[in-house]
Structure formats: structure tokens, C-alpha cells
Motif scaffolding. Sequence first.
Motif, mmCIF file in Angstrom:
data_model
loop_
_atom_site.group_PDB
_atom_site.id
_atom_site.type_symbol
_atom_site.label_atom_id
_atom_site.label_comp_id
_atom_site.label_asym_id
_atom_site.label_seq_id
_atom_site.Cartn_x
_atom_site.Cartn_y
_atom_site.Cartn_z
ATOM 1 N N LEU A 1 -6.061 -5.394 1.377
ATOM 2 C CA LEU A 1 -5.785 -4.044 0.648
ATOM 3 C C LEU A 1 -7.003 -3.591 0.239
ATOM 4 C CD1 LEU A 1 -2.761 -4.822 -1.645
ATOM 5 C CD2 LEU A 1 -2.763 -3.478 0.342
ATOM 6 N N ILE A 2 -8.280 -4.312 -0.289
ATOM 7 C CA ILE A 2 -9.441 -3.877 -0.303
ATOM 8 C C ILE A 2 -9.997 -2.900 0.823
ATOM 9 C CG2 ILE A 2 -11.832 -4.424 -0.897
ATOM 10 C CD1 ILE A 2 -10.828 -6.521 -3.052
ATOM 11 N N GLY A 3 -9.813 -3.621 1.886
ATOM 12 C CA GLY A 3 -10.041 -3.100 3.107
ATOM 13 C C GLY A 3 -9.605 -1.790 3.031
ATOM 14 N N PHE A 4 -8.131 -1.882 3.371
ATOM 15 C CA PHE A 4 -7.415 -0.679 2.995
ATOM 16 C C PHE A 4 -7.891 0.532 2.280
ATOM 17 C CE2 PHE A 4 -3.746 2.257 2.180
ATOM 18 C CZ PHE A 4 -2.896 2.260 3.305
ATOM 19 N N ALA B 1 0.831 -1.175 -0.037
ATOM 20 C CA ALA B 1 -0.043 -0.099 -0.080
ATOM 21 C C ALA B 1 0.930 1.201 -0.168
ATOM 22 C CB ALA B 1 -0.966 -0.080 1.289
ATOM 23 N N LEU B 2 1.995 1.213 0.779
ATOM 24 C CA LEU B 2 2.874 2.384 0.904
ATOM 25 C C LEU B 2 3.565 2.599 -0.364
ATOM 26 C CD1 LEU B 2 4.156 2.142 4.463
ATOM 27 C CD2 LEU B 2 2.360 3.516 3.594
ATOM 28 N N LEU B 3 4.012 1.646 -1.031
ATOM 29 C CA LEU B 3 4.836 1.616 -2.522
ATOM 30 C C LEU B 3 4.006 1.922 -3.425
ATOM 31 C CD1 LEU B 3 7.075 -1.434 -1.977
ATOM 32 C CD2 LEU B 3 7.837 0.900 -1.620
ATOM 33 N N CYS B 4 2.860 1.379 -3.462
ATOM 34 C CA CYS B 4 2.054 1.741 -4.912
ATOM 35 C C CYS B 4 1.152 3.204 -4.652
ATOM 36 C CB CYS B 4 0.727 0.637 -4.843
ATOM 37 S SG CYS B 4 1.672 -1.131 -5.316
ATOM 38 N N GLY B 5 0.888 3.471 -3.490
ATOM 39 C CA GLY B 5 0.216 4.776 -3.210
ATOM 40 C C GLY B 5 -1.308 4.539 -3.554
#
Length: 392
Positions: free
Chosen positions: A224-227, A146-150
Motif C-alpha cells: 500500500l505504501i507503493g500504491f 485501497a479502493l475501500l479506504c480511498g
Amino acid sequence: MDQSKQKPKRLLALDVLRGITVAGMILVNNPGSWGSIYAPLRHAEWHGLTPTDLVFPFFMFIMGVSTYFSLRKYEFKLTADCLFKIVKRTILIFLIGIFLAWFGLFFRGVMTDVTLWDAVFNFNHIRILGVMPRLALCYGAGAIIALLCGKRGLPWAVAGLLVIYSLLLIFGNGFAFADTNIIAIVDNKVLGPDHMYTDIVGGERLKFDPEGLLSTLPSIAHMLIGFICGGLIMKTRDNNMRINSLFIIGTILTFAGFLLDYGMPINKKIWSPTFVLTTCGLASSFLGLLIWIIDIKGHARWSRFFEVFGINPLFLFCLSGILATVIGLVKFPYAAAEAGVISIKNWVYQMFLMPICCDDATLASLIFALLFVLLNWCVGYVLYKKKIYIKI
């Protein structure tokens, strides 16, 4: 003051949904008898979806939402401090999972004729992966991705993980319960059959871990969907706009999952992409419903029971695992028992609840599970009243 920097009002619905999932996991994991369970409290044997199959993925979804909240203070930048926190928490949760698996083997050894030394160092058949290790791997990998992809790249990362996993299933016999299934092949090669769960489908036994290594890929996408949904929640402080966003994404994902089920079955044990879409969609809609009931309409009194589980979720889940092992293995002399001894669990279930339920084994099994949930809730309530939050 910049509105974007204001600390948002805490959503009680998040704690309640987290608590519902933890209480649900404890309930379905601890029946009085595994042979006597009502159908909705069983996992689907292979393809399909039951209410029980929603519990763990709902918790995974909420973990993604919570991860978004926790990373806001780092402004979503992968700094050294942020990476250290992610790695430390990942290792901690994973090791707790290994400890729970070891504790079951250790305690079983202590209660038999095995020497204390052999019981302590009984690692030959320890299950490496499980609920806690999966949470650890999904949290660690998901947070870093998440942090790398933005924000812009994250939906593409989710789609990429699900597409890659879909191809692996399609070309690797991934929808069959067989030793030729690519999931079983990878897990048996990497983990080893002695460190895996033994599953039974249609009377056939197979070393097939429902929380295996390869099926962690779609679980990361799930988190990640939850994120992403956490980001939708934090875009505004207006709860009406929040539930609109959650209902829209929930409806889209749920319909997509059910429609694709015709070619790619919904299956929890392989954590199929359709399982990810459907359960994330239902979790998003359910969270929106809870926000409407609790945070908008103010009907919160009923939710106190689940809030207790929601503020110390992982601690109470781990506690339930330890308590289940103890009451299931500790025995005491009892003349009416066939062997002259009986475990605490069997005494409560067979000697106490069965007569009360007129020998209805399934009803007695359910009541036992509910009493076990209540036992863990009592511990959680003490922590709740004393405002003790055990972060894992």
C-alpha cells in the motif's frame, strides 16, 4: 481535453526497477553452491539488512505502484468488474505459486524411485506459502483495501496495519527465533508444519516461514505504501516534481525505519514494521534516482538488460524456478563423478566453472548464478523483441 484524463507518458524507470528486482531475485536464489556465497548475496540470518534483503521488498513496492496504475481505469471504484479482475488475478498468482512448489516435489519424485502416481499426488509436504502466494495475497488484499479506504483513508490503513502488527510482535515474543514466537505459532497451527519452510538460525532448526500467514499483514502495508507512491507519481507529468516527491517520502521512511530499529529490529524474516519503512524508503529513493537518470537525463542504453526482465517479470521469475529444478535434478552418466552420474548444475559448477576459477568455490558459485540469470534473460529477450507480454 481534460489533463487529468490524458494518458501519461510511460516511465521507463518503472520497468527498469522491476527488472532489477526480478534479476536480483533470480541471482540470489540460484548460486552454484549454497555453501559458497559472498556475504552481500546472503540474507541476514535474523536481525539486520543485507543487499539481498532489499530485492523482494523492492518488487513488492513496485507492485503497489503498478496496482495504482492498473486501477485508474476503474476510477478507483470497487465495481463488480474491478473486483472480478482483482480476485481472478489473486487466485491465478496464488495457484502458480502452489504449482511451482508442487513441481519441485513432483520432479524430485520422478527422478527417484517414486511411482508416477505418487509423484503427481505428492501434496503431503507441499509448501503452501512462498514468494508468489505472498504477492497474490498482498495484491488482492491491498487492492481492495485501497479502493475501500480511498486516498485520504489509505495512510491510516497503512499505519493501522503496522501498529497492530507491532503490538503482536511486542506482546507475542515476535522478535525471537523460537517456537514461542507468535508468528511461528499461528503459521504452525493454520498451515501445519509439513507445509512450511524450515529455517536455520545459529544452528537451530525451526518450522518458521519467512513468507508466512501472519507476517503477510505488514507486507500488505508495504504494498500500500507503493500504491501511495504511485499516486504521487501520477499527480503530475513533470518528472522533476515526481522525483522530489519520491525523494522526500523515501528520506522520511528510511530515517524512520532506521531510528525505530533501536527498539524494533529490522528483520526480513518477520517482515518487521521497521523493515517495511526502511525498504519502502530505499525503494522510493531508488525509483526517484532511476527516473532522474533514465527519464530526465536520457541515459537509458545501459538499462536495456533490466528492461527485458521488467516487461515480463512474473513469467521470467516462474521460468527461473522451473529451470532451476530441472537443471538441479536431471542427471547424466559421468565417469569422473563419485556416483557415476552428475546433475547438469553440478557439472557446470564443479567440472566447468571450478577449474576456470582456480577452485575458488565462491567465485564459481557467483559466475554460475550470473550465467543462470543470463539464460533466463535470453528467453526474455526473445519475448521482448517479438513484443510478447505475458501478463500474470
